[in-house]
Design a protein around this motif. Structure first.
Motif, PDB file in Angstrom:
ATOM      1  N   GLY A   1       0.819  -1.208   0.000  1.00  0.00           N
ATOM      2  CA  GLY A   1       0.000   0.000   0.000  1.00  0.00           C
ATOM      3  C   GLY A   1       0.851   1.256   0.000  1.00  0.00           C
ATOM      4  O   GLY A   1       2.051   1.220   0.310  1.00  0.00           O
ATOM      5  N   LYS A   2       0.236   2.388  -0.377  1.00  0.00           N
ATOM      6  CA  LYS A   2       0.908   3.687  -0.360  1.00  0.00           C
ATOM      7  C   LYS A   2      -0.046   4.714   0.221  1.00  0.00           C
ATOM      8  O   LYS A   2      -0.945   5.207  -0.468  1.00  0.00           O
ATOM      9  N   LEU A   3       0.152   5.024   1.499  1.00  0.00           N
ATOM     10  CA  LEU A   3      -0.761   5.904   2.217  1.00  0.00           C
ATOM     11  C   LEU A   3       0.021   6.994   2.945  1.00  0.00           C
ATOM     12  O   LEU A   3       1.064   6.729   3.549  1.00  0.00           O
ATOM     13  N   TYR A   4      -0.539   8.214   2.896  1.00  0.00           N
ATOM     14  CA  TYR A   4       0.060   9.358   3.579  1.00  0.00           C
ATOM     15  C   TYR A   4      -1.076  10.081   4.297  1.00  0.00           C
ATOM     16  O   TYR A   4      -2.011  10.566   3.658  1.00  0.00           O
ATOM     17  N   CYS A   5      -1.005  10.148   5.616  1.00  0.00           N
ATOM     18  CA  CYS A   5      -2.089  10.740   6.396  1.00  0.00           C
ATOM     19  C   CYS A   5      -1.548  11.928   7.202  1.00  0.00           C
ATOM     20  O   CYS A   5      -0.513  11.808   7.879  1.00  0.00           O
ATOM     21  N   PHE A   6      -2.244  13.053   7.135  1.00  0.00           N
ATOM     22  CA  PHE A   6      -1.789  14.302   7.734  1.00  0.00           C
ATOM     23  C   PHE A   6      -2.740  14.726   8.859  1.00  0.00           C
ATOM     24  O   PHE A   6      -3.961  14.712   8.688  1.00  0.00           O
ATOM     25  N   TYR A   7      -2.164  15.117   9.983  1.00  0.00           N
ATOM     26  CA  TYR A   7      -2.923  15.474  11.176  1.00  0.00           C
ATOM     27  C   TYR A   7      -2.647  16.925  11.578  1.00  0.00           C
ATOM     28  O   TYR A   7      -1.575  17.481  11.287  1.00  0.00           O
TER      29      TYR A   7
ATOM     30  N   PHE B   1      -6.744  15.317   8.843  1.00  0.00           N
ATOM     31  CA  PHE B   1      -7.535  16.213   8.009  1.00  0.00           C
ATOM     32  C   PHE B   1      -7.407  15.930   6.514  1.00  0.00           C
ATOM     33  O   PHE B   1      -8.219  16.399   5.720  1.00  0.00           O
ATOM     34  N   ALA B   2      -6.385  15.158   6.113  1.00  0.00           N
ATOM     35  CA  ALA B   2      -6.206  14.856   4.696  1.00  0.00           C
ATOM     36  C   ALA B   2      -5.376  13.598   4.546  1.00  0.00           C
ATOM     37  O   ALA B   2      -4.592  13.229   5.441  1.00  0.00           O
ATOM     38  N   ALA B   3      -5.538  12.927   3.419  1.00  0.00           N
ATOM     39  CA  ALA B   3      -4.755  11.723   3.143  1.00  0.00           C
ATOM     40  C   ALA B   3      -4.531  11.591   1.644  1.00  0.00           C
ATOM     41  O   ALA B   3      -5.384  11.983   0.833  1.00  0.00           O
ATOM     42  N   ILE B   4      -3.359  11.030   1.295  1.00  0.00           N
ATOM     43  CA  ILE B   4      -3.029  10.721  -0.097  1.00  0.00           C
ATOM     44  C   ILE B   4      -2.973   9.206  -0.228  1.00  0.00           C
ATOM     45  O   ILE B   4      -2.359   8.524   0.598  1.00  0.00           O
TER      46      ILE B   4
ATOM     47  N   THR C   1      -7.673  12.975  -0.538  1.00  0.00           N
ATOM     48  CA  THR C   1      -9.025  13.035   0.023  1.00  0.00           C
ATOM     49  C   THR C   1      -9.015  13.853   1.302  1.00  0.00           C
ATOM     50  O   THR C   1      -8.089  13.737   2.121  1.00  0.00           O
ATOM     51  N   THR C   2     -10.037  14.684   1.458  1.00  0.00           N
ATOM     52  CA  THR C   2     -10.252  15.418   2.701  1.00  0.00           C
ATOM     53  C   THR C   2     -11.586  15.034   3.331  1.00  0.00           C
ATOM     54  O   THR C   2     -12.013  15.656   4.305  1.00  0.00           O
ATOM     55  N   ASP C   3     -12.218  13.999   2.737  1.00  0.00           N
ATOM     56  CA  ASP C   3     -13.476  13.501   3.287  1.00  0.00           C
ATOM     57  C   ASP C   3     -13.208  12.916   4.681  1.00  0.00           C
ATOM     58  O   ASP C   3     -12.343  12.049   4.858  1.00  0.00           O
ATOM     59  N   THR C   4     -13.937  13.390   5.662  1.00  0.00           N
ATOM     60  CA  THR C   4     -13.693  13.016   7.054  1.00  0.00           C
ATOM     61  C   THR C   4     -13.726  11.517   7.272  1.00  0.00           C
ATOM     62  O   THR C   4     -12.861  10.940   7.950  1.00  0.00           O
ATOM     63  N   SER C   5     -14.721  10.844   6.675  1.00  0.00           N
ATOM     64  CA  SER C   5     -14.856   9.408   6.858  1.00  0.00           C
ATOM     65  C   SER C   5     -13.704   8.651   6.199  1.00  0.00           C
ATOM     66  O   SER C   5     -13.134   7.728   6.796  1.00  0.00           O
ATOM     67  N   GLU C   6     -13.361   9.042   4.972  1.00  0.00           N
ATOM     68  CA  GLU C   6     -12.276   8.364   4.254  1.00  0.00           C
ATOM     69  C   GLU C   6     -10.935   8.577   4.953  1.00  0.00           C
ATOM     70  O   GLU C   6     -10.141   7.626   5.111  1.00  0.00           O
ATOM     71  N   VAL C   7     -10.666   9.802   5.368  1.00  0.00           N
ATOM     72  CA  VAL C   7      -9.409  10.093   6.064  1.00  0.00           C
ATOM     73  C   VAL C   7      -9.321   9.305   7.364  1.00  0.00           C
ATOM     74  O   VAL C   7      -8.272   8.760   7.726  1.00  0.00           O
ATOM     75  N   SER C   8     -10.428   9.207   8.076  1.00  0.00           N
ATOM     76  CA  SER C   8     -10.454   8.452   9.331  1.00  0.00           C
ATOM     77  C   SER C   8     -10.171   6.978   9.095  1.00  0.00           C
ATOM     78  O   SER C   8      -9.425   6.352   9.862  1.00  0.00           O
TER      79      SER C   8
END
Length: 384
Positions: A106-112, A118-121, A146-153
């Motif tokens: 996987g390739k995930l980047y999550c920003f807090y 609040f955002a993820a790539i 994505t900045t969708d709250t549910s998807e980012v979570s």
């Protein structure tokens, strides 16, 4: 969801499109915590991430890497990641983890910010995408922000699961990490040195030793680099390049090396006679002529070029990312290029295996010379 692109002709960026690099840089500048899970990294991208973490004042960072524990990790990337992990641990801001039970691609980047993601790539881009270089400049990636709250979570929760002990461990705690040795380019194009196929290396490696010796590498600890207490760390052995220059106008070459063999070795039966040449085949596929010289034949060196042995030995450490070659040793006042015990410990080997193979080969003059096997890796010592 917003698509992110590579900027490679003929698919260059158009209109309001954004590159993966620009989006990553923008999001990390807005964050105070970053969580990353990728399959692969590169040395340059790890250094770039370290720079961005410092520049953006990131207070919490975790990088989880998914493919290397099973496939093996390039040693330069491993040592770079290991150092950065220790730096982050010392700063108490984060760590680098390796995923162990499966190959994670996987390739995930999550920003807090302030404790909330609040955002993820998400997409095809491994960490190397944040630092373009020759190897990946023409490699096209596609991702999405994505900045969708549910998807980012959901992405944040997934990365947290990967960080659990059942899935991963801190890179420093993994003792059975398979490493892929980097190619030592310091001997490329050097006269008197030839490359041999790996099949030849394996042949000589498997030859039963008629005699063999372990040649200990004598180096200082890091805090002993400047001592002049009779141990002469700069006057012999592999750090001789830091001794007084032979000429006022020219500093010693960083690759200048003397392998000084102890009396307990050169007095042993079977050790090569003084000034009697022999061939050396190294564990990484190089072939050159060598001999023993000096009083009690205590110096072990290549014939015809005093830099060959250093290019082989120090080149291995440099290709592994443990030390950087020094252009001018006289200007290296901090002696950052001096080989230390800590460097050898990091490399995982502090001695050479020197084995007489029982084989011979003809030199250019038609003289039959013994062939010796020379190894600088603890992997070769098994069974010796």
């Amino acid at each position: 969801m917003k698509l992110l692109y590579s900027n490679i002709l003929p698919l260059g960026i158009e209109g309001n499109q954004q590159t993966i690099i620009d989006c990553f840089t923008e999001q990390i500048s807005r964050a105070d915590r970053v969580e990353i899970a990728v399959g692969y990294i590169s040395t340059s991208s790890v250094n770039e991430l370290a720079s961005l973490v410092e520049k953006c004042g990131i207070k919490s960072i975790c990088l989880a890497i998914g493919m290397y524990y099973i496939e093996g990790m390039p040693e330069r990337a491993y040592h770079t990641a290991l150092k950065l992990n220790q730096k982050w641990l010392n700063m108490k801001i984060g760590e680098i983890r390796l995923i162990k039970p499966f190959k994670y691609h996987g390739k995930l980047y999550c920003f807090y910010k302030h404790g909330k993601p609040f955002a993820a790539i998400i997409g095809s881009a491994n960490l190397s995408a944040i630092k373009l270089e020759a190897a990946n400049r023409r490699q096209y990636e596609i991702s999405a922000l994505t900045t969708d709250t549910s998807e980012v979570s959901d992405i944040a929760k997934h990365i947290e699961k990967l960080k659990q002990p059942l899935c991963s461990a801190n890179i420093a705690d993994i003792t059975d990490m398979p490493l892929i040795r980097e190619t030592n380019t310091a001997l490329d194009g050097i006269e008197l040195v030839t490359s041999v196929p790996q099949s030849n290396v394996e042949f000589y490696k498997q030859c039963e030793a008629s005699v063999s010796f372990f040649l200990q590498l004598k180096v200082p600890k890091a805090d002993e680099r400047f001592l002049d207490d009779g141990r002469h760390f700069t006057k012999s052995n592999i750090n001789v390049c830091y001794a007084a220059p032979r000429s006022r106008r020219k500093a010693r070459d960083w690759y200048e090396t003397q392998l000084t063999v102890g009396a307990e070795i050169y007095h042993m039966e079977g050790y090569p006679e003084k000034n009697k040449p022999f061939f050396v085949v190294t564990d990484d596929g190089y072939w050159f002529k060598a001999h023993t010289t000096s009083d009690n034949n205590k110096q072990f060196s290549a014939v015809g070029d005093e830099l060959i042995m250093g290019r082989w030995l120090k080149g291995r450490l440099a290709s592994a990312g443990i030390v950087k070659p020094v252009n001018n040793t006289a200007e290296d006042t901090n002696r950052e290029g001096m080989i230390t015990q800590e460097m050898l410990d990091e490399y995982g080997c502090n001695r050479l295996l020197f084995k007489k193979t029982g084989q011979t080969a003809l030199d250019r003059d038609g003289e039959s010379l013994d062939v010796w096997f020379l190894a600088f890796t603890s992997d070769t010592y098994e069974g010796e």
